[in-house]
Design a protein around this motif. Structure first.
Motif, short mmCIF file in Angstrom:
data_model
loop_
_atom_site.label_atom_id
_atom_site.label_comp_id
_atom_site.label_asym_id
_atom_site.label_seq_id
_atom_site.Cartn_x
_atom_site.Cartn_y
_atom_site.Cartn_z
N GLN A 109 0.82 -1.21 0.00
CA GLN A 109 0.00 0.00 0.00
C GLN A 109 0.85 1.26 0.00
N THR A 110 2.11 1.15 -0.36
CA THR A 110 3.07 2.24 -0.21
C THR A 110 2.60 3.55 -0.83
N MET A 111 3.04 4.64 -0.22
CA MET A 111 2.74 5.97 -0.73
C MET A 111 3.33 6.18 -2.11
N LYS A 112 4.42 5.49 -2.42
CA LYS A 112 5.06 5.67 -3.73
C LYS A 112 4.18 5.18 -4.87
N ALA A 113 3.22 4.34 -4.54
CA ALA A 113 2.32 3.82 -5.58
C ALA A 113 1.14 4.75 -5.84
N VAL A 114 1.04 5.83 -5.06
CA VAL A 114 -0.07 6.76 -5.23
C VAL A 114 0.17 7.59 -6.49
N GLY A 115 -0.76 7.52 -7.43
CA GLY A 115 -0.60 8.27 -8.68
C GLY A 115 -1.04 9.71 -8.53
N ILE A 116 -0.10 10.63 -8.56
CA ILE A 116 -0.40 12.06 -8.44
C ILE A 116 0.27 12.79 -9.60
N ASN A 117 -0.52 13.54 -10.36
CA ASN A 117 0.05 14.34 -11.44
C ASN A 117 -0.44 15.78 -11.32
N ARG A 118 0.03 16.63 -12.21
CA ARG A 118 -0.27 18.06 -12.10
C ARG A 118 -1.77 18.33 -12.19
N GLU A 119 -2.45 17.62 -13.08
CA GLU A 119 -3.89 17.84 -13.23
C GLU A 119 -4.62 17.51 -11.94
N VAL A 129 -7.76 29.85 -3.49
CA VAL A 129 -6.94 30.87 -4.13
C VAL A 129 -5.49 30.59 -3.74
N ILE A 130 -4.76 29.99 -4.66
CA ILE A 130 -3.38 29.62 -4.40
C ILE A 130 -2.61 29.70 -5.72
N SER A 131 -1.40 30.19 -5.67
CA SER A 131 -0.65 30.42 -6.90
C SER A 131 -0.26 29.10 -7.56
N PRO A 132 -0.29 29.04 -8.89
CA PRO A 132 0.11 27.83 -9.60
C PRO A 132 1.55 27.42 -9.30
N SER A 133 2.44 28.40 -9.11
CA SER A 133 3.84 28.06 -8.84
C SER A 133 3.98 27.33 -7.51
N LEU A 134 3.15 27.70 -6.53
CA LEU A 134 3.19 27.02 -5.24
C LEU A 134 2.67 25.59 -5.37
N LEU A 135 1.61 25.41 -6.15
CA LEU A 135 1.08 24.05 -6.37
C LEU A 135 2.11 23.19 -7.09
N ASP A 136 2.89 23.81 -7.99
CA ASP A 136 3.91 23.07 -8.73
C ASP A 136 5.11 22.71 -7.86
N GLN A 137 5.16 23.25 -6.65
CA GLN A 137 6.15 22.82 -5.67
C GLN A 137 5.57 21.72 -4.77
N LEU A 138 4.33 21.91 -4.35
CA LEU A 138 3.71 20.95 -3.44
C LEU A 138 3.48 19.60 -4.11
N GLY A 139 3.08 19.61 -5.38
CA GLY A 139 2.79 18.36 -6.08
C GLY A 139 3.99 17.43 -6.16
N PRO A 140 5.12 17.87 -6.73
CA PRO A 140 6.29 17.00 -6.79
C PRO A 140 6.78 16.57 -5.41
N ALA A 141 6.62 17.45 -4.40
CA ALA A 141 7.05 17.08 -3.05
C ALA A 141 6.27 15.88 -2.54
N LEU A 142 4.97 15.87 -2.79
CA LEU A 142 4.14 14.76 -2.34
C LEU A 142 4.40 13.51 -3.17
N VAL A 143 4.63 13.69 -4.46
CA VAL A 143 4.92 12.55 -5.33
C VAL A 143 6.19 11.84 -4.88
#
Length: 424
Positions: A109-119, A129-143
């Protein structure tokens, strides 16, 4: 698969016999169905153990229950054995799973198997209301599955965003009621932290497990998101033993396995930040945590956790550069731009059922924020409009005004001495 024999449970026959004895000691008399429900073991396993207990003269028949099911109670010998078992380990809930089985389950059940992409990330925060640049930092961090450090001034939305990251944890996981470690049951499932999947609307994963004979020693839950703040102590990161009940409880990070652990207000805890950081060095690098039972028995446990630190303080004042290098992502939260502030102001007007007037918002930005050199923070629209609405209700009015907003500003910000300057 649900075990259909004692051997398939991975547990020793004597351990299950003691567990059923403790349940009979607490309940008095139970039939086969009730023992099966309490122990989360199949009827075949319970029947096998009851035959053993009868042969050992620890239980005896007490007639038949509803539907003709046999009812059992403890003999004097059985009560003595149950008391001895309770003295060794007070746990009497659903049968635990083995540490080996749990380790394998976490890996599946590992977190690494969780499929997360930009969309997916942008969809999850579409209502914010959050800047796209901030989301583009948070997403890869969680991935990545690596630890992340969210920092910046108070009111910039770090804690709120950290909690909302749980939206990006899709699917369900199986969490055991307890794990058997060196003959002791370590209670894992926590109704205050784990959210079981509703049975009325079973997910495809839950349905699949049921079709395969889901082992009810596990609870099918949404991926956990455990949040702790200033109340965190180092003791909470170790196995907790209650001497009154003689039960061992899993630490926070074990309960967060296959999910997220948010440590909010870092630097406000009742221990030095470096003590906390030193505790995490090995788990963060090896993905393994080392714990100990009350009797000193040490054991290894998987550390499959998305670890999120959040603080208002400068990271360099909390940890040395060597440790900060081990945190994969350092993400700064800062003040908002005018357009984002106006959008957020409009949302808060709608939430508070007051008319949005852009001129009033401009008054707050130009006459209050700018003249007093107060940064535009995401918390301000919510807090200022909330106070203004309180004032309007008190006055018997329902129309937002400059006077109400100025009153809210004066009550929200602290005025220092006679300087006339406001500070947040």
């Amino acid at each position: 698969m649900r075990p259909s024999s004692v051997a398939e449970t991975g547990l020793d026959l004597l351990y299950i016999a003691d567990l059923l004895s403790k349940q009979l000691f607490e309940a008095g008399v139970l039939d086969m169905r009730e023992l099966s429900q309490r122990s989360a073991l199949s009827g075949a396993v319970v029947e096998e153990v009851c035959h053993f207990l009868r042969d050992e003269r620890r239980i005896e028949l007490r007639g038949a229950g509803s539907g003709g099911s046999l009812r059992y109670g403890l003999t004097d010998l059985g009560r003595a054995a149950a008391l001895e078992a309770l003295a060794r380990d007070g746990y009497s809930g659903p049968a635990p799973v083995t540490l080996e089985d749990y380790t394998q389950r976490v890996s599946q059940q590992t977190m690494k198997a969780v499929g997360i992409n930009r969309e997916r990330v942008f969809d999850a925060f579409a209502d914010m209301v959050i800047s796209p640049s901030l989301l583009d930092q948070l997403g890869p961090a969680l991935v990545s599955g690596r630890a992340m450090f969210l920092y910046g001034d108070a009111g910039t939305g770090k804690s709120y965003i950290a909690r909302r990251l749980s939206r990006l944890l899709p699917g369900e996981v199986l969490i055991p009621h307890a794990i058997l470690v060196a003959g002791k049951a370590l209670r894992c499932f926590d109704a205050g932290m784990h959210e079981p999947v509703a049975r009325e609307k079973p997910s495809p994963l839950a349905s699949l497990y049921l079709e395969r004979g889901h082992d009810p020693r596990y609870v099918c839950c949404h991926r956990p998101c455990v949040v702790t703040g200033g109340e965190l102590t180092l003791e909470m990161l170790e196995v907790q033993y209650d001497p009154a009940t003689r039960i061992h409880h899993a630490p926070l990070q074990l309960k967060a396995n296959n999910g997220m652990l948010v440590i909010d207000d870092l630097g406000r805890q009742r221990m030095a930040p470096m003590e906390l950081f030193n505790r995490w060095i090995v788990p963060m690098e090896e993905r393994i945590d080392y714990l100990a039972l009350s009797n000193g028995q040490h054991f290894r446990i998987p550390f499959d956790v998305a670890l999120v630190f959040s603080s208002n303080l400068d990271p360099l004042t909390l940890a040395d550069p060597a440790f900060l290098r081990r945190i994969g992502y350092k993400i700064r939260f800062s003040s908002m731009g005018r357009d984002d502030y106006l959008t957020l102001w409009q949302q808060e007007c709608l939430a508070n059922d007051v008319d949005f007037d852009e001129r009033l918002a401009a008054f707050v930005i130009d006459e209050l924020h700018q003249r007093r050199e107060v940064a535009l923070l995401p918390c301000h629209p919510r807090d200022l409009i909330g106070l203004a609405v309180d004032y309007l209700r008190y006055q018997g009015h329902d129309q937002l005004s400059k006077a109400a907003l100025y009153w809210a500003w004066q009550n929200y910000f602290v005025e220092l001495g006679d300087s006339g300057r406001d500070a947040s």
